[in-house]
Every structure is written in C-alpha cells, then in structure tokens.
Write a protein that holds these residues in place. Structure first.
Motif, PDB file in Angstrom:
ATOM      1  N   LEU A 141      10.344 -10.000   1.307  1.00 14.33           N
ATOM      2  CA  LEU A 141      11.564  -9.551   0.643  1.00 14.33           C
ATOM      3  C   LEU A 141      11.222  -8.334  -0.203  1.00 14.33           C
ATOM      4  N   VAL A 142      11.803  -7.195   0.159  1.00 14.09           N
ATOM      5  CA  VAL A 142      11.522  -5.921  -0.494  1.00 14.09           C
ATOM      6  C   VAL A 142      12.642  -5.586  -1.466  1.00 14.09           C
ATOM      7  N   ASP A 143      12.278  -5.271  -2.704  1.00 12.15           N
ATOM      8  CA  ASP A 143      13.220  -4.756  -3.693  1.00 12.15           C
ATOM      9  C   ASP A 143      13.045  -3.243  -3.710  1.00 12.15           C
ATOM     10  N   LEU A 144      14.051  -2.521  -3.225  1.00 12.96           N
ATOM     11  CA  LEU A 144      13.934  -1.076  -3.083  1.00 12.96           C
ATOM     12  C   LEU A 144      14.106  -0.319  -4.396  1.00 12.96           C
ATOM     13  N   ARG A 145      14.599  -0.968  -5.422  1.00 19.46           N
ATOM     14  CA  ARG A 145      14.951  -0.245  -6.651  1.00 19.46           C
ATOM     15  C   ARG A 145      13.769   0.471  -7.315  1.00 19.46           C
ATOM     16  N   PRO A 146      12.595  -0.145  -7.434  1.00 17.42           N
ATOM     17  CA  PRO A 146      11.493   0.578  -8.092  1.00 17.42           C
ATOM     18  C   PRO A 146      10.995   1.795  -7.308  1.00 17.42           C
ATOM     19  N   GLU A 165       0.828  -1.207   0.000  1.00 20.26           N
ATOM     20  CA  GLU A 165       0.000   0.000   0.000  1.00 20.26           C
ATOM     21  C   GLU A 165       0.861   1.255   0.000  1.00 20.26           C
ATOM     22  N   HIS A 166       2.032   1.157   0.622  1.00 24.33           N
ATOM     23  CA  HIS A 166       2.951   2.293   0.690  1.00 24.33           C
ATOM     24  C   HIS A 166       3.842   2.397  -0.546  1.00 24.33           C
ATOM     25  N   GLY A 167       3.636   1.529  -1.531  1.00 23.72           N
ATOM     26  CA  GLY A 167       4.370   1.645  -2.782  1.00 23.72           C
ATOM     27  C   GLY A 167       5.635   0.832  -2.883  1.00 23.72           C
ATOM     28  N   PHE A 168       5.923   0.001  -1.877  1.00 19.55           N
ATOM     29  CA  PHE A 168       7.115  -0.839  -1.949  1.00 19.55           C
ATOM     30  C   PHE A 168       6.888  -2.000  -2.913  1.00 19.55           C
ATOM     31  N   SER A 169       7.958  -2.406  -3.596  1.00 19.25           N
ATOM     32  CA  SER A 169       7.908  -3.549  -4.504  1.00 19.25           C
ATOM     33  C   SER A 169       8.386  -4.789  -3.767  1.00 19.25           C
ATOM     34  N   THR A 182      18.291   4.431  -2.742  1.00 20.49           N
ATOM     35  CA  THR A 182      18.473   3.894  -1.390  1.00 20.49           C
ATOM     36  C   THR A 182      18.862   2.431  -1.474  1.00 20.49           C
ATOM     37  N   THR A 183      19.985   2.078  -0.901  1.00 21.74           N
ATOM     38  CA  THR A 183      20.409   0.681  -0.893  1.00 21.74           C
ATOM     39  C   THR A 183      19.823  -0.048   0.314  1.00 21.74           C
ATOM     40  N   GLY A 184      19.916  -1.367   0.286  1.00 22.26           N
ATOM     41  CA  GLY A 184      19.486  -2.145   1.441  1.00 22.26           C
ATOM     42  C   GLY A 184      20.273  -1.785   2.682  1.00 22.26           C
ATOM     43  N   GLY A 185      21.567  -1.520   2.500  1.00 26.16           N
ATOM     44  CA  GLY A 185      22.389  -1.116   3.637  1.00 26.16           C
ATOM     45  C   GLY A 185      21.965   0.212   4.222  1.00 26.16           C
TER      46      GLY A 185
END
Length: 415
Positions: free
Chosen positions: A316-321, A300-304, A326-329
């Motif tokens: 498991l969240v892919d932050l790229r889209p 709902e918050h737009g995370f992929s 922002t990296t995972g680190g």
C-alpha cells in the motif's frame, strides 16, 4: 480461447470475451484481489452445472437430479476442510460479503454491536461501512492502525473492545500489508464475551499455503473469498466449529440466498484440489517474496509505504510524501495506459476523496501465478516509478509499455 460457440450466436459478446483474454495476456494484473485461475477451473465454472438448481445441501435438496451436484459440493467441502483444518465448511456463499452476512445473520440481531477496522485504514465495506447493510443494521465502532507505524495497535483495540462492549469483533482486512495476530484479537473479544469473525478474503491462499498464520481454531468464524490468493471458483466460504454449523448453514440458505451457483462450486472444488498439491506452498511463499521485493524496490525509489513494507501479498503506497500533486487515480490511469493494472486506494489519514484517494494498492498474486520472480517485480517497480514520476510523458509511458510487453511475452498466461 476462441469462444467459437459464443461467436456463432453472439459475435459482439465473443469479441468482448476474446478481448478480455488478450487484455489479461498483455497486461500485468496487480489488483491485490485478482488472480488468474487455471483452464481447469475455467472449464469447471463454464460446465453444465450452470443449468442445475440445487437448493438445500448435499443429501437434503429441494430439487431432484442433484446427485452430481452433491458429489461436487461434497468434494469442495472436504477439500476445504483439509486445506484449512476447519470442522465445518459452507461453500455456497456467492461472495465474501455474503459469507460475512451469513455470520452476522446467524449470530446477531439488528442493533447489535460490531467492532471492526475503519475502511480507509484497511477494512472492508462488509465490516460495517454506512453504505453497506452492516452499517445500516448494526451499531458499528471502528478501530484504526497506528498513525505512526501503520500497524494494528492491539492494546488500543483491546481497550476499545472493553469500552464499546461489542457483540462481535471483526478481523481480516482488504488493505493491510502486515501479519495479523489472531490470538491477540481473540483475547480482546474474549475479554468482553464477544464473538470473533476473521475475514481472510485476501489471504485464503496464503493461509492455505502456510505463508500466513491461520485463524482457524482461534476465531469463532472464518470467512473468505475463493478466487483471490487461492485461485479457485469465484465466491465465498464460511468455516466454523461444529457447534455453529446448523446456524451458519441456515443463515446461508435459506436465510441469505436461494439456489447455490453449482458451476462456481465446481470451480471451487477444482481450485481447492490444485491448492492441495505440495507446489501450492511454494506459490504462496513466492507471492510473499515477490511482494517484499516490490516493496523494497519502491522504497529505494522514494515511495512511502504504509507500515514501511509488507508481510503478505500486497503493498500500500501513500503518494502524498513523494508525489504530493499526484492522486491515486492519476497514478492508476497513467499506469493502466502502460499495461500495469492496479487500483487507487485510501490510506490511513486519508485527506482526499475515496473516489480519488491518495494511495495505490499493488498485489502480486496474479503475477506470481504467471511465473514472475523477485527480479521481475523489481523491474515492475522501476516501471511504476518512471510512470508515476512523469504520468503525462508519452515517451516514458511508451518505454514502460515496452517493458511490460517483454515481461508478458516471457511469462505467457492463456495460450
């Protein structure tokens, strides 16, 4: 937990231990491979069995004075058989990796072939990574998840097995959020006369609690950790049919390790007894419900999300889209400052380094142990969104930290 005896001898270590208790009480443990054991399990693991060498197996030890060690190990074995329905169980492996090692050493020769999932797609180091002994001793071919769906492509796996002709097919994963179809993987192994190792390290408790299908009775070997979703003493376990029992036991001891850690086996026995209580089924089910609530709110918050959701205990969240810069680190560091502890993780199609990848892995086992429900996880998802959106905004992080403190106070851990 004041560690009074430790403090008398070593105040510096006592301070660190007390600090760790405070840290666990005041933060949200969301690393998918972590959980909180009961004080009964903690007592068992800190017991006088720490002092005891017990090389060998119950009734066949290489040392005297093992009558109580035998009692504890037999209890752990019988309880594990009841929990998972296995014919034979070895509870001595020090970890899930050493449980896998036992299967490889018992069944394979150097140079034999392993077909397993690629690490960045959700596999594990001990499934054949070049940095691990498996990648150095055996020929390894890796299958991947479907790049479009994030699910295992069982037809492609089957085709790879027929082309590669492995000696063993490995299933079970460390970052795969969907239900595993053990029978389809078994069919791929059967097609090329290969063995099948199902590594349920992450989902031992979900399987025991009926929240995920079991590979026991399907795969030739089932290995796992005993301290993730099962909440028992830290270590590993191997389950198999009776026909493989002697080979597996020899591969564990003396093949892969010497004296078992009897205090950890005591923790396993106590944790398994707790898991045999009917209430554990509700815990396993709630762990999955919490993960689904977390996944839904993050979307709902737009995370992929890899595979667009979850069937188990992890997201498991892919932050790229949604957050390409922002990296995972970056996310892991900013969230830990607010008291939300999770880990950066590679994602399928990873374009960054494994040391600072593009994803974050988030688990619900420990929060469920504390009593968190779906609404609590939605609140946590809101905090994650706020912080990842503005990882350098101190006011935002302070607000999230205050929310975390409220959640922790409402769900105390170790009093």
């Amino acid at each position: 937990m004041d560690y009074e005896h430790v403090r008398e001898v070593d105040p510096a270590v006592a301070d660190a231990l007390s600090g760790e208790v405070t840290r666990q009480n005041e933060t949200l443990a969301m690393i998918a491979s972590e959980n909180h054991v009961s004080e009964a399990v903690l007592e068992a693991q800190g017991s006088a069995l720490t002092n005891k060498y017990a090389e060998g197996y119950p009734g066949k030890r290489y040392y005297g004075g093992c009558q109580y060690a035998d009692d504890v190990e037999n209890l752990a074995i019988e309880r594990a058989k009841e929990l998972w329905g296995a014919e034979h169980v070895n509870v001595q492996p020090h970890s899930g990796t050493q449980a896998n090692q036992a299967v490889y050493f018992a069944m394979l020769d150097p140079g034999d072939k392993i077909l397993s999932m690629e690490l960045s797609h959700g596999g594990h180091l001990s499934h054949g990574h070049p940095a691990n002994f498996t990648g150095q001793l055996y020929e390894v071919e890796s299958y991947e998840v479907d790049p479009e769906t994030g699910y295992i492509d069982y037809e492609e796996l089957h085709a790879m097995a027929e082309e590669f002709e492995p000696d063993i097919v490995v299933s079970g994963y460390s970052a795969y959020p969907r239900t595993v179809d053990w029978e389809r993987i078994q069919a791929a192994a059967d097609a090329v006369d290969a063995l099948h190792l199902a590594d349920i390290a992450h989902i031992t408790g979900l399987v025991a609690g009926g929240a995920h299908p079991s590979p026991v009775g399907i795969a030739d070997f089932v290995t796992g950790s005993t301290h993730k979703t099962i909440r028992a003493g830290r270590g590993g376990i191997v389950m198999c049919d009776e026909q493989y029992a002697e080979d597996i036991d020899k591969a564990v001891f003396p093949g892969g390790q010497g004296g078992p850690l009897m205090h950890n086996i005591a923790g396993k026995a106590v944790g398994f007894k707790e898991a045999l209580d009917p209430s554990f089924e509700e815990y396993a089910a709630q762990t999955v419900r919490n993960a689904k609530a977390l996944a839904d709110r993050l979307q709902e918050h737009g995370f992929s999300l890899v595979s667009e959701g979850t069937d188990n205990h992890l997201v498991l969240v892919d932050l790229r889209p949604s957050h390409p810069d922002t990296t995972g680190g970056d996310a892991e560091e900013a969230l830990e400052e607010t008291g939300i502890v999770l880990n950066a993780n590679t994602v399928p199609g990873e374009t960054r380094s494994a040391f600072n990848p593009s994803g974050i892995r988030i688990g619900t086992p420990a929060l469920t142990t504390r009593g968190f429900d779906e609404e609590d996880l939605r609140v946590v998802a809101d905090c994650i969104k706020q912080v990842v959106d503005a990882p350098e905004d101190e006011d935002v992080k302070a607000e999230a930290e205050a929310t975390v403190a409220e959640l922790c106070d409402a769900n105390p851990l170790y009093e």
